[in-house]
Motif scaffolding. Sequence first.
Motif, short mmCIF file in Angstrom:
data_model
loop_
_atom_site.label_atom_id
_atom_site.label_comp_id
_atom_site.label_asym_id
_atom_site.label_seq_id
_atom_site.Cartn_x
_atom_site.Cartn_y
_atom_site.Cartn_z
N VAL A 189 0.83 -1.21 0.00
CA VAL A 189 0.00 0.00 0.00
C VAL A 189 0.87 1.25 0.00
CG1 VAL A 189 -1.65 1.35 1.37
CG2 VAL A 189 -1.98 -1.12 1.09
N LEU A 190 1.87 1.28 0.85
CA LEU A 190 2.73 2.45 0.95
C LEU A 190 3.50 2.70 -0.35
CD1 LEU A 190 4.13 1.95 4.57
CD2 LEU A 190 2.27 3.46 3.83
N ALA A 191 3.99 1.62 -0.95
CA ALA A 191 4.73 1.76 -2.21
C ALA A 191 3.84 2.29 -3.32
CB ALA A 191 5.36 0.43 -2.60
N ALA A 192 2.58 1.86 -3.35
CA ALA A 192 1.64 2.36 -4.35
C ALA A 192 1.35 3.83 -4.14
CB ALA A 192 0.34 1.56 -4.30
N GLN A 193 1.11 4.20 -2.89
CA GLN A 193 0.87 5.61 -2.57
C GLN A 193 2.05 6.48 -2.98
OE1 GLN A 193 0.16 5.36 1.69
NE2 GLN A 193 -1.89 6.16 1.37
N ASN A 194 3.24 6.01 -2.65
CA ASN A 194 4.43 6.79 -2.94
C ASN A 194 4.67 6.96 -4.44
OD1 ASN A 194 4.99 7.18 -0.22
ND2 ASN A 194 6.29 5.36 -0.06
#
Length: 263
Positions: A189-194
């Motif tokens: 999730v964090l990698a997608a957001q970033n």
Amino acid sequence: MAIEAVIFDWAGTVIDYGSRAPLLAFKRTFADYGVAVPEAAIRQDMGLDKLTHINKLLADPAVADHFATQYHHAPDAALAAELFARFKATLLKILPETAALKPGMSELIAFLTANHIPYGTTSGYDADMLATLLPLVQAHGYAPQVNITSEQTQGVGRPEPAMNQLAMQRLGVHDPARVLIVGDTVNDVLAAQNAGANAVGIIEGANLLALSASDWAALAEDQRQALRQKVRSTYANAGADVIVNSAYDLLELIKRECDLEAV
């Protein structure tokens, strides 16, 4: 929304219900050194590249104390490299046993293919691990156009956006906001957001759910609902844009977003 591309994680997302392969490989590797690492401690950092994951586990005080006591020195880069080599050898033996596509994935991939929506992958696995997996999944119709590992991004893995950015570049994406990045961990999730894309968390069969297919099937429906809600809350707290129960639900969402019918 016209979806330009979909990018998937591997274990727990597309294949390997419950993300069992990396879990078992980590447990067996550390057990070889006399360390019983709790499953929860392993699962909390899933999604990272595996050497980084090993270093995270070695930083746990109980694990570090064990190695300091048994081997008379604190964990270091040499030990991490040794553990990674053993982990990799173990994982490569396990991967063929856990390479089955998760329920709904065949239908989802058939839809993406029929409607010319490109898809690719990023992974905490390395190129050798993917080389083992790709022929197995391609036999069942899963043929990602790109497969990105941190080896291709100078060692930069999740939660940084580098792997997703490279995947989007190679898929010809013009607008990250029109990309779905699907995973089963907080790091996904964090990698997608970033990367400026839409983070999609999948619940059933996910690392966050932490259950095998048989364990999930054995639960009563009220138990399943409680666990779904727990995982949903974890994804939501991490900032997921979309949360779905399964690949079937993701397929229906993509149909609605694209205003397309199955071909």
